[in-house]
Design a protein around this motif. Sequence first.
Motif, PDB file in Angstrom:
ATOM      1  N   VAL A   3       0.833  -1.199   0.000  1.00  0.00           N
ATOM      2  CA  VAL A   3       0.000   0.000   0.000  1.00  0.00           C
ATOM      3  C   VAL A   3       0.864   1.244   0.000  1.00  0.00           C
ATOM      4  CG1 VAL A   3      -1.753   1.267   1.269  1.00  0.00           C
ATOM      5  CG2 VAL A   3      -1.833  -1.206   1.201  1.00  0.00           C
ATOM      6  N   ASN A   4       0.504   2.168  -0.859  1.00  0.00           N
ATOM      7  CA  ASN A   4       1.170   3.459  -0.906  1.00  0.00           C
ATOM      8  C   ASN A   4       0.324   4.433  -0.096  1.00  0.00           C
ATOM      9  OD1 ASN A   4       2.285   5.929  -1.500  1.00  0.00           O
ATOM     10  ND2 ASN A   4       2.181   5.692  -3.713  1.00  0.00           N
ATOM     11  N   PHE A   5       0.730   4.714   1.144  1.00  0.00           N
ATOM     12  CA  PHE A   5      -0.055   5.591   2.010  1.00  0.00           C
ATOM     13  C   PHE A   5      -0.038   7.034   1.528  1.00  0.00           C
ATOM     14  CE2 PHE A   5       0.861   2.136   5.078  1.00  0.00           C
ATOM     15  CZ  PHE A   5      -0.446   1.800   5.373  1.00  0.00           C
ATOM     16  N   LYS A   6       0.920   7.380   0.672  1.00  0.00           N
ATOM     17  CA  LYS A   6       0.977   8.755   0.178  1.00  0.00           C
ATOM     18  C   LYS A   6      -0.083   8.991  -0.895  1.00  0.00           C
ATOM     19  CE  LYS A   6       4.183  12.357  -1.079  1.00  0.00           C
ATOM     20  NZ  LYS A   6       5.574  12.733  -1.146  1.00  0.00           N
ATOM     21  N   ASP A   7      -0.338   7.989  -1.712  1.00  0.00           N
ATOM     22  CA  ASP A   7      -1.286   8.123  -2.812  1.00  0.00           C
ATOM     23  C   ASP A   7      -2.275   6.962  -2.756  1.00  0.00           C
ATOM     24  OD1 ASP A   7      -2.414   9.168  -5.156  1.00  0.00           O
ATOM     25  OD2 ASP A   7      -1.135   7.926  -6.425  1.00  0.00           O
ATOM     26  N   VAL A   8      -3.290   7.098  -1.917  1.00  0.00           N
ATOM     27  CA  VAL A   8      -4.253   6.028  -1.687  1.00  0.00           C
ATOM     28  C   VAL A   8      -5.224   5.934  -2.867  1.00  0.00           C
ATOM     29  CG1 VAL A   8      -6.111   5.224  -0.174  1.00  0.00           C
ATOM     30  CG2 VAL A   8      -4.096   6.331   0.813  1.00  0.00           C
ATOM     31  N   HIS A   9      -5.343   4.744  -3.451  1.00  0.00           N
ATOM     32  CA  HIS A   9      -6.336   4.479  -4.504  1.00  0.00           C
ATOM     33  C   HIS A   9      -7.320   3.488  -3.902  1.00  0.00           C
ATOM     34  CE1 HIS A   9      -8.309   3.177  -8.128  1.00  0.00           C
ATOM     35  NE2 HIS A   9      -7.639   4.075  -8.842  1.00  0.00           N
ATOM     36  N   ILE A  10      -8.383   4.004  -3.301  1.00  0.00           N
ATOM     37  CA  ILE A  10      -9.288   3.178  -2.511  1.00  0.00           C
ATOM     38  C   ILE A  10     -10.004   2.124  -3.336  1.00  0.00           C
ATOM     39  CG2 ILE A  10     -11.330   4.680  -2.592  1.00  0.00           C
ATOM     40  CD1 ILE A  10      -9.857   2.866   0.511  1.00  0.00           C
ATOM     41  N   GLY A  11     -10.295   2.404  -4.599  1.00  0.00           N
ATOM     42  CA  GLY A  11     -10.967   1.413  -5.447  1.00  0.00           C
ATOM     43  C   GLY A  11     -10.133   0.160  -5.622  1.00  0.00           C
ATOM     44  N   GLU A  12      -8.838   0.327  -5.851  1.00  0.00           N
ATOM     45  CA  GLU A  12      -7.943  -0.826  -6.001  1.00  0.00           C
ATOM     46  C   GLU A  12      -7.850  -1.620  -4.705  1.00  0.00           C
ATOM     47  OE1 GLU A  12      -4.184   0.739  -7.297  1.00  0.00           O
ATOM     48  OE2 GLU A  12      -4.897   1.097  -9.341  1.00  0.00           O
ATOM     49  N   ILE A  13      -7.830  -0.909  -3.590  1.00  0.00           N
ATOM     50  CA  ILE A  13      -7.735  -1.577  -2.288  1.00  0.00           C
ATOM     51  C   ILE A  13      -9.003  -2.388  -2.030  1.00  0.00           C
ATOM     52  CG2 ILE A  13      -7.563  -1.189   0.199  1.00  0.00           C
ATOM     53  CD1 ILE A  13      -5.886   1.368  -0.548  1.00  0.00           C
ATOM     54  N   ILE A  14     -10.151  -1.811  -2.335  1.00  0.00           N
ATOM     55  CA  ILE A  14     -11.419  -2.526  -2.165  1.00  0.00           C
ATOM     56  C   ILE A  14     -11.444  -3.765  -3.058  1.00  0.00           C
ATOM     57  CG2 ILE A  14     -13.902  -2.395  -2.635  1.00  0.00           C
ATOM     58  CD1 ILE A  14     -13.732   0.553  -1.626  1.00  0.00           C
ATOM     59  N   TYR A  15     -11.029  -3.607  -4.305  1.00  0.00           N
ATOM     60  CA  TYR A  15     -11.014  -4.745  -5.236  1.00  0.00           C
ATOM     61  C   TYR A  15     -10.125  -5.874  -4.695  1.00  0.00           C
ATOM     62  CZ  TYR A  15     -10.424  -7.542  -9.419  1.00  0.00           C
ATOM     63  OH  TYR A  15     -10.397  -8.597 -10.304  1.00  0.00           O
ATOM     64  N   THR A  16      -8.981  -5.512  -4.148  1.00  0.00           N
ATOM     65  CA  THR A  16      -8.078  -6.517  -3.569  1.00  0.00           C
ATOM     66  C   THR A  16      -8.770  -7.281  -2.448  1.00  0.00           C
ATOM     67  OG1 THR A  16      -6.126  -5.201  -4.128  1.00  0.00           O
ATOM     68  CG2 THR A  16      -5.868  -6.846  -2.388  1.00  0.00           C
TER      69      THR A  16
END
Length: 141
Positions: A3-16
């Motif tokens: 996870v890149n805490f500087k540039d959060v891409h929440i959609g990708e995290i949810i998909y994961t």
Amino acid sequence: MKVNFKDVHIGEIIYTRVMEKDIHIDRICSFMKQEEEDIEKMYASKSLDTDILLRWSKLLEYDFFRFFSQHLILYAPPSSVNYNKTIKSVLPEFRKNLYTKEVIDFILDLIEKKEKSKVEVMNQYRIPKSTLHRWIVKYKK
């Protein structure tokens, strides 16, 4: 997934998380009250409405808001001491930072790979020297 805490891409995290939990799209659509096309758009979205993110958190049994808390801990500028003392708020005051294992690993990884010195980490992320030392002793690889 790192996870890149500087540039959060929440959609990708949810998909994961959806892939990890192996939840069928029909169940997701039913719970979210959305069409499959809308769910796909959410996976591609860098940000989501808080109400939608709360629904995802409940469905997937995961606190997705923590990514943003970690971002604030690591990258928000320090507030002025005088500024904080002059404002009275009816909102709850959170006294401690939430250093998750992921944030601790991120910080220790920076030091281990010599990307940042201990002093740079303490200054940039406002982590007390004693806390950093405790992490190094406790989580040394």
